[in-house]
Design a protein around this motif. Sequence first.
Motif, PDB file in Angstrom:
ATOM      1  N   LYS A  15      93.213  15.859 -19.727  1.00  0.00           N
ATOM      2  CA  LYS A  15      93.504  17.141 -19.093  1.00  0.00           C
ATOM      3  C   LYS A  15      94.949  17.514 -19.406  1.00  0.00           C
ATOM      4  O   LYS A  15      95.838  16.680 -19.350  1.00  0.00           O
ATOM      5  CB  LYS A  15      93.300  17.046 -17.586  1.00  0.00           C
ATOM      6  N   SER A  16      95.138  18.795 -19.744  1.00  0.00           N
ATOM      7  CA  SER A  16      96.488  19.238 -20.058  1.00  0.00           C
ATOM      8  C   SER A  16      96.766  20.588 -19.421  1.00  0.00           C
ATOM      9  O   SER A  16      95.861  21.314 -19.033  1.00  0.00           O
ATOM     10  CB  SER A  16      96.686  19.316 -21.569  1.00  0.00           C
ATOM     11  N   LYS A  21     100.854  19.990 -22.635  1.00  0.00           N
ATOM     12  CA  LYS A  21     101.425  18.833 -21.934  1.00  0.00           C
ATOM     13  C   LYS A  21     100.351  18.221 -21.051  1.00  0.00           C
ATOM     14  O   LYS A  21      99.688  18.893 -20.292  1.00  0.00           O
ATOM     15  CB  LYS A  21     102.628  19.252 -21.093  1.00  0.00           C
ATOM     16  N   LEU A  22     100.167  16.909 -21.186  1.00  0.00           N
ATOM     17  CA  LEU A  22      99.121  16.211 -20.448  1.00  0.00           C
ATOM     18  C   LEU A  22      99.491  16.005 -18.992  1.00  0.00           C
ATOM     19  O   LEU A  22     100.660  15.873 -18.654  1.00  0.00           O
ATOM     20  CB  LEU A  22      98.855  14.843 -21.076  1.00  0.00           C
ATOM     21  N   PHE A  23      98.468  15.949 -18.146  1.00  0.00           N
ATOM     22  CA  PHE A  23      98.645  15.515 -16.764  1.00  0.00           C
ATOM     23  C   PHE A  23      98.548  13.992 -16.831  1.00  0.00           C
ATOM     24  O   PHE A  23      97.461  13.440 -16.951  1.00  0.00           O
ATOM     25  CB  PHE A  23      97.537  16.078 -15.862  1.00  0.00           C
ATOM     26  N   GLY A  24      99.663  13.303 -16.792  1.00  0.00           N
ATOM     27  CA  GLY A  24      99.667  11.861 -17.010  1.00  0.00           C
ATOM     28  C   GLY A  24      99.935  11.580 -18.475  1.00  0.00           C
ATOM     29  O   GLY A  24     100.513  12.415 -19.177  1.00  0.00           O
ATOM     30  N   LYS A  55     102.258  12.171 -24.210  1.00  0.00           N
ATOM     31  CA  LYS A  55     102.169  13.159 -23.138  1.00  0.00           C
ATOM     32  C   LYS A  55     101.763  14.555 -23.618  1.00  0.00           C
ATOM     33  O   LYS A  55     101.813  15.501 -22.856  1.00  0.00           O
ATOM     34  CB  LYS A  55     103.504  13.238 -22.401  1.00  0.00           C
ATOM     35  N   PHE A  56     101.380  14.674 -24.889  1.00  0.00           N
ATOM     36  CA  PHE A  56     100.990  15.974 -25.418  1.00  0.00           C
ATOM     37  C   PHE A  56      99.721  15.858 -26.244  1.00  0.00           C
ATOM     38  O   PHE A  56      99.435  14.799 -26.815  1.00  0.00           O
ATOM     39  CB  PHE A  56     102.101  16.565 -26.297  1.00  0.00           C
ATOM     40  N   LEU A  57      98.950  16.950 -26.319  1.00  0.00           N
ATOM     41  CA  LEU A  57      97.797  17.013 -27.211  1.00  0.00           C
ATOM     42  C   LEU A  57      98.302  16.882 -28.640  1.00  0.00           C
ATOM     43  O   LEU A  57      99.421  17.290 -28.941  1.00  0.00           O
ATOM     44  CB  LEU A  57      97.068  18.349 -27.041  1.00  0.00           C
ATOM     45  N   VAL A  78      94.410  13.452 -29.480  1.00  0.00           N
ATOM     46  CA  VAL A  78      94.280  13.752 -28.057  1.00  0.00           C
ATOM     47  C   VAL A  78      93.916  15.228 -27.960  1.00  0.00           C
ATOM     48  O   VAL A  78      94.659  16.093 -28.448  1.00  0.00           O
ATOM     49  CB  VAL A  78      95.596  13.453 -27.315  1.00  0.00           C
ATOM     50  N   VAL A  79      92.748  15.508 -27.379  1.00  0.00           N
ATOM     51  CA  VAL A  79      92.249  16.880 -27.285  1.00  0.00           C
ATOM     52  C   VAL A  79      92.038  17.248 -25.813  1.00  0.00           C
ATOM     53  O   VAL A  79      91.922  16.383 -24.963  1.00  0.00           O
ATOM     54  CB  VAL A  79      90.932  17.060 -28.066  1.00  0.00           C
TER      55      VAL A  79
END
Length: 85
Positions: A15-16, A21-24, A55-57, A78-79
């Motif tokens: 989830k971003s 920017k990712l949540f976590g 921390k990023f897609l 990371v998607v």
Amino acid sequence: KAANISKINFIIEAKSGEEGKLFGSVTHQDLVDAVKKQGDYEIDKRKLQMEDHIKFLGKYSAKYKLGKKVVATINFEVVEEKSGE
């Protein structure tokens, strides 16, 4: 086996929010789980070398130590996690 794992582009859904920017963050265990699920490979997270806090897609790679002189590259992306609609 090392050559085969290097050919696969593993996908990790996360989830971003704004600007990707990712949540976590994506952890070593997330990559171990993706490799098991998508490539049917059992890997040891202690032999995995990757950026500590993803921390990023985006596209990343990690090194996996198979032996003293044998290191495989594991490519992954990371998607955005698909919503359950």
